[in-house]
Design an enzyme around this catalytic site. Structure first.
Site, mmCIF file in Angstrom:
data_model
loop_
_atom_site.group_PDB
_atom_site.id
_atom_site.type_symbol
_atom_site.label_atom_id
_atom_site.label_comp_id
_atom_site.label_asym_id
_atom_site.label_seq_id
_atom_site.Cartn_x
_atom_site.Cartn_y
_atom_site.Cartn_z
ATOM 1 C CE LYS A 181 40.014 39.470 43.389
ATOM 2 N NZ LYS A 181 38.698 39.232 42.823
ATOM 3 C CE LYS A 249 33.548 44.558 45.693
ATOM 4 N NZ LYS A 249 33.144 43.480 44.863
#
Lengths: 310, 310
Positions: A181, A249
């Site tokens: 991911k 992030k």
């Protein structure tokens, strides 16, 4: 089978609704309770008071949270999932624990692996199952799940992934889903930044950015970002589908991963800088396509013709 | 209508063959004559001795050459296209000149504009009409033409573009096609470099690069490069479809364009460095996917499992 769902934000709520619509009995929890309310349809939904309660009421628990801190709290907090498991292990006859937990959040693979180990100690199998796709894909039920963890747990979750997504890819052991991911999102951000840069070149050259997007769509330069974000940049519509600060992030996590692997990442490093600039410019809560505004600031020219729409 | 074609290399030859197959009478020229020979099919093909001869024998001339220097020679050399036009203007009754010339090469927009002005002085309309797509697309006849120059000349060429490609986009005045092509190729190279970087992260994390490509294909990270070059990188098949050194040339042109427009291009700058490294490493004549080998060198790990296939 009872399904638990913790974290009912932009992504989690539509995901949980797909499971609910498919007829599963849900036990749900969200930190701000209002987001956990208002279910339509036949299947029962219990609004729990804590992650612990969800864990006690469910066979399989999904979590979809913002960051490592939120995930740690939900799993390891006093009222967390692990606490439910611990109570069972300590012989509390009335206590119950889930068979499987699947964390769909995008967090550090280090955290993914740590939590999976702790839960394995209680005989609970944990999957890291982050998704590609943002709000529109969650609502349409066409997410892609990227899964790491025990393979038989993955197989048992497949019918559930299938209700929320169009595809699930089993990557391997615990942490493999999160690793993939992060690499995936690094690619998303890089393609988006390159797109922004090319659109500004076109704009400053006096050509039409919309025609350029047509050119891009016809050849090797085509990308999901050009399709999904190109029109947003040209129309200056920065309404959030996936927030700049969330991508920032993810890029920080990806860079930490690359660092631990000793992989030089010149693209990621420069893309992360760009997202830092975008966040510092006050665009953190806007769609990640707002990174294009960095180029607008740097040149004093708007890429699109219109004023900002968001 | 007679069609001229100058430059019968990897791209030009299959393009000219599509026109020939469509029944057009061709006049062709290539610096090394052997590439100009060996035509099958009914329509006549004249192999000319110079660009000048092609220009005299044709209504519309296409050129498909490697770089600015080759284009300048073909247009402005003693035996060039402009010389044919000049002869007509100087009243040589036997002399003839084309109505339209379309340059499909990827060159500097400065050169495109200069040549268009010179030819306009002779009453000849010139298009910059670079293409997206490489050898396979040229052979299949599915190129995209990106066109700048006089619009009515573009419209007259449309039936011909249609024989060689699937799409033509009219970008605007002279140089607009070249500008868009350079921005497009910058995007191709950036997406390719980002893909290589993400594949190496996945590889070093111990995950399967092929599974990762499946993940990428399912979401916002998808791209033409992931589709076309992902499998080549994973299989370590660097046989040339579009050469690293040609992309490096385009990136240098793109950076010069950005410089002249005063657009900061952090992505382009770093991608150009990478292609410089790849060329210096001896991979200039390999497919541009060979940039992935930079990451292999930097980490001492192969992305794919196999030895190199090219």
């Amino acid at each position: 089978m009872n399904i638990g769902f913790i974290g009912l934000g932009t992504m989690g709520r539509p995901m949980a609704e797909h499971l609910h619509r498919a007829g599963y009995t849900l036990s749900v929890y969200n930190r701000s309770r209002s987001k956990a309310e208002g279910w339509q349809g036949a299947a029962p939904v219990r609004i729990a008071e804590s992650p612990l309660e969800v864990a006690q009421q469910s066979d399989i628990v999904f979590t979809m949270l913002t960051d490592d801190a939120a995930v740690e709290e939900v799993y390891l907090g006093a009222e967390g999932i692990a606490a439910a498991c611990k109570a069972v292990d300590e012989g509390d006859g009335a206590a119950r624990k889930p068979r499987i937990v699947a964390d769909c959040s995008t967090i550090s693979p280090v955290t993914s692996k740590k939590l999976a180990e702790i839960l394995a100690g209680y005989g609970v199998r944990m999957l890291d199952a982050p998704v590609t796709g943002s709000e529109p894909q969650a609502i349409e039920g066409v997410l892609t799940f990227i899964v790491g963890g025990p393979k038989e747990a993955y197989e048992q979750c497949l019918p559930l992934f299938d209700k929320m997504g169009k595809k699930a890819v089993y990557m391997g052991a615990s942490g493999a889903g999160t690793n993939a991911k992060l690499a995936n999102n690094m690619l998303v951000a890089a393609n988006l930044m390159a797109l922004s840069e090319s659109l500004m070149m076109i704009r400053q050259a006096g050509e039409d950015p919309e025609l350029f997007l047509e050119v891009v769509a016809g050849g090797g330069a085509r990308s999901g970002m050009a399709e999904m974000k190109g029109p947003k940049i040209v129309n200056r519509d920065f309404s959030a589908q996936f927030m700049t600060q969330l991508m920032h992030k993810d890029l920080k996590l990806a860079e930490r991963l690359a660092e631990s692997l000793q992989v030089p990442v010149p693209v990621l490093a420069s893309v992360k800088q760009m997202f830092q600039i975008a966040c510092n410019s006050g665009w953190g809560a806007e769609d990640m396509s707002a990174v294009a505004k960095c180029y607008e600031t740097w040149t004093g020219t708007l890429i699109g013709n219109s004023a900002e729409k968001s």
